[in-house]
Design an enzyme around this catalytic site. Structure first.
Site, PDB file in Angstrom:
ATOM      1  N   CYS A  65       0.781  -0.929   0.322  1.00 17.35           N
ATOM      2  CA  CYS A  65      -0.060  -0.458   0.159  1.00 17.35           C
ATOM      3  C   CYS A  65       0.556   1.020  -0.070  1.00 17.35           C
ATOM      4  O   CYS A  65       1.800   1.076   0.025  1.00 17.35           O
ATOM      5  CB  CYS A  65      -1.117  -0.174   0.878  1.00 17.35           C
ATOM      6  SG  CYS A  65      -0.684   0.205   2.477  1.00 17.35           S
ATOM      7  N   GLY A  66       0.377   2.622   0.432  1.00 17.25           N
ATOM      8  CA  GLY A  66       0.924   4.134   0.305  1.00 17.25           C
ATOM      9  C   GLY A  66       2.262   3.432   1.232  1.00 17.25           C
ATOM     10  O   GLY A  66       3.803   3.163   0.870  1.00 17.25           O
ATOM     11  N   GLY A  68       2.556   0.400   3.363  1.00 11.08           N
ATOM     12  CA  GLY A  68       2.522  -0.750   3.877  1.00 11.08           C
ATOM     13  C   GLY A  68       2.724  -1.208   5.593  1.00 11.08           C
ATOM     14  O   GLY A  68       2.240  -2.446   5.856  1.00 11.08           O
ATOM     15  N   ILE A  69       1.890   0.568   5.998  1.00 10.17           N
ATOM     16  CA  ILE A  69       2.297  -0.147   7.459  1.00 10.17           C
ATOM     17  C   ILE A  69      -0.051  -0.372   7.495  1.00 10.17           C
ATOM     18  O   ILE A  69      -0.086  -1.808   7.622  1.00 10.17           O
ATOM     19  CB  ILE A  69       1.931   1.355   8.442  1.00 10.17           C
ATOM     20  CG1 ILE A  69       2.991   1.685   8.266  1.00 10.17           C
ATOM     21  CG2 ILE A  69       1.270   1.371   9.546  1.00 10.17           C
ATOM     22  CD1 ILE A  69       3.864   3.129   8.797  1.00 10.17           C
ATOM     23  N   HIS A  98      14.083 -15.535  10.958  1.00 12.57           N
ATOM     24  CA  HIS A  98      14.310 -15.582  12.375  1.00 12.57           C
ATOM     25  C   HIS A  98      12.580 -15.717  12.596  1.00 12.57           C
ATOM     26  O   HIS A  98      11.730 -16.369  13.437  1.00 12.57           O
ATOM     27  CB  HIS A  98      13.984 -14.627  13.489  1.00 12.57           C
ATOM     28  CG  HIS A  98      16.347 -14.501  13.119  1.00 12.57           C
ATOM     29  ND1 HIS A  98      16.571 -13.449  14.110  1.00 12.57           N
ATOM     30  CD2 HIS A  98      16.916 -15.463  12.543  1.00 12.57           C
ATOM     31  CE1 HIS A  98      18.180 -13.469  14.260  1.00 12.57           C
ATOM     32  NE2 HIS A  98      18.480 -14.871  13.603  1.00 12.57           N
ATOM     33  N   ARG A 109       5.134   4.057  -1.411  1.00 10.74           N
ATOM     34  CA  ARG A 109       5.231   5.765  -1.600  1.00 10.74           C
ATOM     35  C   ARG A 109       6.367   5.988  -0.792  1.00 10.74           C
ATOM     36  O   ARG A 109       6.575   7.184  -0.814  1.00 10.74           O
ATOM     37  CB  ARG A 109       4.594   6.325  -1.002  1.00 10.74           C
ATOM     38  CG  ARG A 109       2.669   6.157  -1.793  1.00 10.74           C
ATOM     39  CD  ARG A 109       1.928   7.141  -0.997  1.00 10.74           C
ATOM     40  NE  ARG A 109       0.795   7.000  -1.947  1.00 10.74           N
ATOM     41  CZ  ARG A 109      -0.882   7.677  -2.005  1.00 10.74           C
ATOM     42  NH1 ARG A 109      -1.032   7.305  -0.671  1.00 10.74           N
ATOM     43  NH2 ARG A 109      -1.364   7.561  -2.679  1.00 10.74           N
ATOM     44  N   ARG A 132      15.563 -21.986  17.901  1.00 13.97           N
ATOM     45  CA  ARG A 132      14.861 -21.342  19.604  1.00 13.97           C
ATOM     46  C   ARG A 132      13.596 -20.092  18.465  1.00 13.97           C
ATOM     47  O   ARG A 132      12.802 -19.785  19.387  1.00 13.97           O
ATOM     48  CB  ARG A 132      15.910 -20.624  20.515  1.00 13.97           C
ATOM     49  CG  ARG A 132      17.001 -19.106  19.217  1.00 13.97           C
ATOM     50  CD  ARG A 132      17.983 -18.452  19.794  1.00 13.97           C
ATOM     51  NE  ARG A 132      18.594 -17.183  18.741  1.00 13.97           N
ATOM     52  CZ  ARG A 132      19.302 -17.796  17.794  1.00 13.97           C
ATOM     53  NH1 ARG A 132      19.429 -18.974  17.176  1.00 13.97           N
ATOM     54  NH2 ARG A 132      19.669 -16.844  16.579  1.00 13.97           N
ATOM     55  N   HIS A 133      13.371 -20.366  17.185  1.00 12.25           N
ATOM     56  CA  HIS A 133      12.979 -18.687  16.688  1.00 12.25           C
ATOM     57  C   HIS A 133      11.831 -19.693  16.982  1.00 12.25           C
ATOM     58  O   HIS A 133      10.190 -19.097  16.882  1.00 12.25           O
ATOM     59  CB  HIS A 133      13.071 -18.837  15.465  1.00 12.25           C
ATOM     60  CG  HIS A 133      14.743 -17.968  15.544  1.00 12.25           C
ATOM     61  ND1 HIS A 133      15.050 -16.755  16.065  1.00 12.25           N
ATOM     62  CD2 HIS A 133      15.938 -18.418  15.031  1.00 12.25           C
ATOM     63  CE1 HIS A 133      16.018 -16.713  16.366  1.00 12.25           C
ATOM     64  NE2 HIS A 133      17.064 -17.199  15.173  1.00 12.25           N
TER      65      HIS A 133
HETATM   66  C1  RB5 Z   1      -3.823   5.285   0.485  1.00  8.99           C
HETATM   67  O1  RB5 Z   1      -4.156   6.964   0.707  1.00  8.99           O
HETATM   68  C2  RB5 Z   1      -2.949   4.743   1.984  1.00  8.99           C
HETATM   69  O2  RB5 Z   1      -3.991   5.624   3.419  1.00  8.99           O
HETATM   70  C3  RB5 Z   1      -2.325   3.538   1.631  1.00  8.99           C
HETATM   71  O3  RB5 Z   1      -1.996   3.172   0.011  1.00  8.99           O
HETATM   72  C4  RB5 Z   1      -1.726   3.008   2.833  1.00  8.99           C
HETATM   73  O4  RB5 Z   1      -0.781   3.632   3.180  1.00  8.99           O
HETATM   74  C5  RB5 Z   1      -2.185   2.831   4.307  1.00  8.99           C
HETATM   75  O5  RB5 Z   1      -1.623   2.699   5.650  1.00  8.99           O
END
Ligand code: RB5
Length: 145
Positions: A65-66, A68-69, A98, A109, A132-133
């Site tokens: 995604c933008g 990755g979070i 691990h 992004r 251990r992992h």
């Molecule tokens: C989309 O605008 C953006 O929020 C999404 O790609 C991402 O970064 C969310 O975590």
């Protein structure tokens, strides 16, 4: 290998590059979308990829995604998924060795495509070390995370 991939609108172009790269290397890719630049909701695509991984229809999953979070948060809510948000080759190698991560995530992004491709390569060339992992992974699973 068989690899499931999914993304939101922020990462469609990068996803296409990754699919091209993996297929050129001889891998089978299950592309779960989106293939458009229209705004979509990343949890939908994260869930699609995770379901395929949990069902063992793919060896592992890639999510973008933008940042990755969002996809990482979504993926880690699916039972049996260990998703790692990657940012360099070292983290890519170590999360296989691990954490035995079965989904890797990237922010389209915040990273260049060449670094993302090197991370995917590093992850795929690494082996889970067990020992251990495995105890720690068992702890993740038994606490219902
Ligand atoms: C989309 O605008 C953006 O929020 C999404 O790609 C991402 O970064 C969310 O975590």
């Amino acid at each position: 290998m068989k690899i499931a991939i999914g993304n939101d609108h922020a990462a469609t172009d990068y996803k296409n590059e990754i699919v091209k790269f993996l297929e050129k290397e001889g891998h089978e890719v299950i592309n779960l979308g989106t293939d458009s630049h229209e705004s979509v909701d990343y949890p939908v695509f994260a869930k699609k990829v995770c379901n395929v991984v949990v069902e063992k229809e793919a060896d592992f999953g890639i999510l973008l995604c933008g940042t990755g979070i969002g996809v990482s948060i979504a993926a880690n809510k699916v039972e049996g998924i260990r998703a790692a948000l990657l940012y360099n080759e070292y983290s890519a190698r170590l999360t296989k060795q691990h954490n035995n991560a079965n989904v890797i995530a990237f922010g389209a992004r915040v990273m260049g495509i060449d670094l993302i491709l090197s991370c995917i390569k590093a992850y795929m060339e690494s082996e889970y070390e067990g020992g251990r992992h495995q105890r720690r992974i068992d702890m993740l699973e038994s606490c219902g995370c």
